[in-house]
Design an enzyme around this catalytic site. Structure first.
Site, PDB file in Angstrom:
ATOM      1  CD  GLU A 173     -18.117  98.644 -49.964  1.00 44.22           C
ATOM      2  OE1 GLU A 173     -18.503  99.800 -50.210  1.00 44.22           O
ATOM      3  OE2 GLU A 173     -17.215  98.387 -49.145  1.00 44.22           O
ATOM      4  CG  ASP A 223     -16.932  95.437 -41.255  1.00 43.29           C
ATOM      5  OD1 ASP A 223     -17.736  94.535 -41.543  1.00 43.29           O
ATOM      6  OD2 ASP A 223     -15.934  95.712 -41.951  1.00 43.29           O
ATOM      7  CE1 TYR A 275     -18.712 100.512 -40.314  1.00 39.18           C
ATOM      8  CE2 TYR A 275     -16.533 101.147 -41.085  1.00 39.18           C
ATOM      9  CZ  TYR A 275     -17.596 100.266 -41.091  1.00 39.18           C
ATOM     10  OH  TYR A 275     -17.544  99.130 -41.853  1.00 39.18           O
ATOM     11  CG  ASP A 279     -15.741  91.060 -41.568  1.00 43.48           C
ATOM     12  OD1 ASP A 279     -15.750  92.137 -42.187  1.00 43.48           O
ATOM     13  OD2 ASP A 279     -14.737  90.655 -40.971  1.00 43.48           O
ATOM     14  CG  HIS A 334     -21.820  97.012 -42.172  1.00 38.66           C
ATOM     15  ND1 HIS A 334     -21.009  96.089 -42.792  1.00 38.66           N
ATOM     16  CD2 HIS A 334     -21.021  98.071 -41.900  1.00 38.66           C
ATOM     17  CE1 HIS A 334     -19.780  96.562 -42.888  1.00 38.66           C
ATOM     18  NE2 HIS A 334     -19.756  97.765 -42.332  1.00 38.66           N
ATOM     19  NE  ARG A 343     -19.724  95.069 -47.808  1.00 39.60           N
ATOM     20  CZ  ARG A 343     -18.415  95.099 -47.563  1.00 39.60           C
ATOM     21  NH1 ARG A 343     -17.960  95.707 -46.479  1.00 39.60           N
ATOM     22  NH2 ARG A 343     -17.565  94.521 -48.387  1.00 39.60           N
ATOM     23  CB  CYS A 386     -11.285  95.319 -49.182  1.00 40.32           C
ATOM     24  SG  CYS A 386     -11.708  97.049 -49.523  1.00 40.32           S
ATOM     25  CG  ASP A 426     -11.153  93.340 -44.247  1.00 38.68           C
ATOM     26  OD1 ASP A 426     -11.628  92.569 -43.397  1.00 38.68           O
ATOM     27  OD2 ASP A 426     -11.840  94.151 -44.899  1.00 38.68           O
ATOM     28  CD  GLU A 457     -18.590  91.655 -45.821  1.00 37.82           C
ATOM     29  OE1 GLU A 457     -17.713  91.114 -46.523  1.00 37.82           O
ATOM     30  OE2 GLU A 457     -18.392  92.689 -45.151  1.00 37.82           O
ATOM     31  CG  ASN A 510     -17.147 102.452 -47.642  1.00 35.40           C
ATOM     32  OD1 ASN A 510     -16.494 103.266 -46.998  1.00 35.40           O
ATOM     33  ND2 ASN A 510     -16.683 101.264 -47.993  1.00 35.40           N
TER      34      ASN A 510
END
Length: 306
Positions: A198, A98, A57, A100, A125, A168, A135, A71, A127, A221
């Site tokens: 998440e 990721d 990952y 985002d 993924h 996500r 985060c 982040d 989101e 996660n």
């Protein structure tokens, strides 16, 4: 563990013969939960592979932190592609990345998919937060309307050739489990292969979400210092999850070790006290197949360790 050669950076026959997304699907088809430890660079990828992991990952939080950034959606698409290339090329393993919020709107999401596939990603993924994203385990996350996220998922599905697509949702914190489930079903209809709920906060929430999503591959996660209690991979599997990530663990451990190193060096003027905690030159060369690279070029004399 990868059954291919040690130099996928250079040798074509050391590369896996099938696309990364297809290999990711094959891993998911096996019995048991798919364990995907975070690997924040090529060295971490090699070490995870040596430990026996079959997939990796790549965390947005780990990438940005390794750049010295928070982040908050600051990393660019091409910067992420650099990380993907080194992790995928070094290990040859399928890598979940990721993505985002997709680095923009629908067309940007489609470009992200094309760039990620070309860089060697196996899965992504996406989101449903609003930029600047946060985060998933922090407060005051803001979400886009469900239809807007569904449009991004549909665009990603249209753009991909083999990339495995995970949607996500961060809705549990603000819209409750019901809202998260409703969004997840919409994202599946739009073309997602799997769902990543998440920041669920209890075993009961994990089990109930899985119960409400029968037959859907789910990602858990297991980040440290967040809102999710500590569960093992086996416990997530028993709760109905097919994948689990430990996104920033490798970076956290590496950063703590570096902090101790610099403090010791500043205090004593020497690294001698840290030698037992260091990877030796021989261990480093073995991990990166140093002598295999030398043997590939007969003009380089074989190195003798000091």
């Amino acid at each position: 563990m990868s059954c291919y050669g040690t130099m996928p950076y250079l040798i074509a026959t050391d590369l896996p013969p099938t696309p990364p997304g297809d290999r990711f699907r094959a891993l998911l088809a096996r019995p048991g939960i798919l364990r995907l430890p975070g690997a924040h660079n090529g060295m971490a990828a090699l070490q995870a592979m040596a430990a026996g992991f079959d997939g990796l990952y790549l965390s947005g939080a780990a990438m940005t932190a390794s750049m010295g950034l928070p982040d908050l959606g600051l990393i660019t698409l091409e910067e992420v592609a650099f990380f993907i290339r080194q992790v995928a090329r070094a290990s040859g393993l399928p890598v979940l990345v990721d993505g985002d919020t997709g680095y923009g709107e629908v067309l940007n999401v489609m470009r992200m998919v094309r760039v990620f596939e070309e860089a060697g990603a196996a899965a992504v993924h996406l989101e449903d937060q609003v930029l600047p994203k946060k985060c998933g385990h922090l407060n005051d996350k803001r979400l886009v309307p469900p239809a807007e996220m569904a449009a991004k998922v549909a665009a990603a599905a249209k753009a991909r050739r083999h990339l495995y697509l995970i949607a996500r949702t961060d809705a549990a914190a603000s819209e409750g489990l019901e809202g998260a489930v409703t969004r997840a079903k919409l994202y599946l209809e739009a073309g997602a292969d799997a769902i990543f709920p998440e920041a669920l906060t209890s075993a009961e929430m994990f089990r109930e979400f899985a119960r409400r999503m029968p037959g859907v591959p789910l990602l858990a996660n297991m980040t440290e210092f967040g809102r999710t209690p500590v569960f093992t991979a086996g416990e997530f599997e028993a709760m109905g999850y097919r994948m689990v990530i430990w996104p920033v663990s490798s970076l956290r451990v590496a950063n703590k070790a570096q902090e101790r190193l610099y403090a010791t060096l500043a205090r004593t003027g020497s690294t001698e006290a840290m030698l037992p905690d260091m990877q030796t030159r021989a261990e480093l060369y073995a991990t990166i197949a140093y002598h295999d690279y030398e043997a590939l070029d007969a003009s380089i004399g074989r190195t003798v360790l000091p």
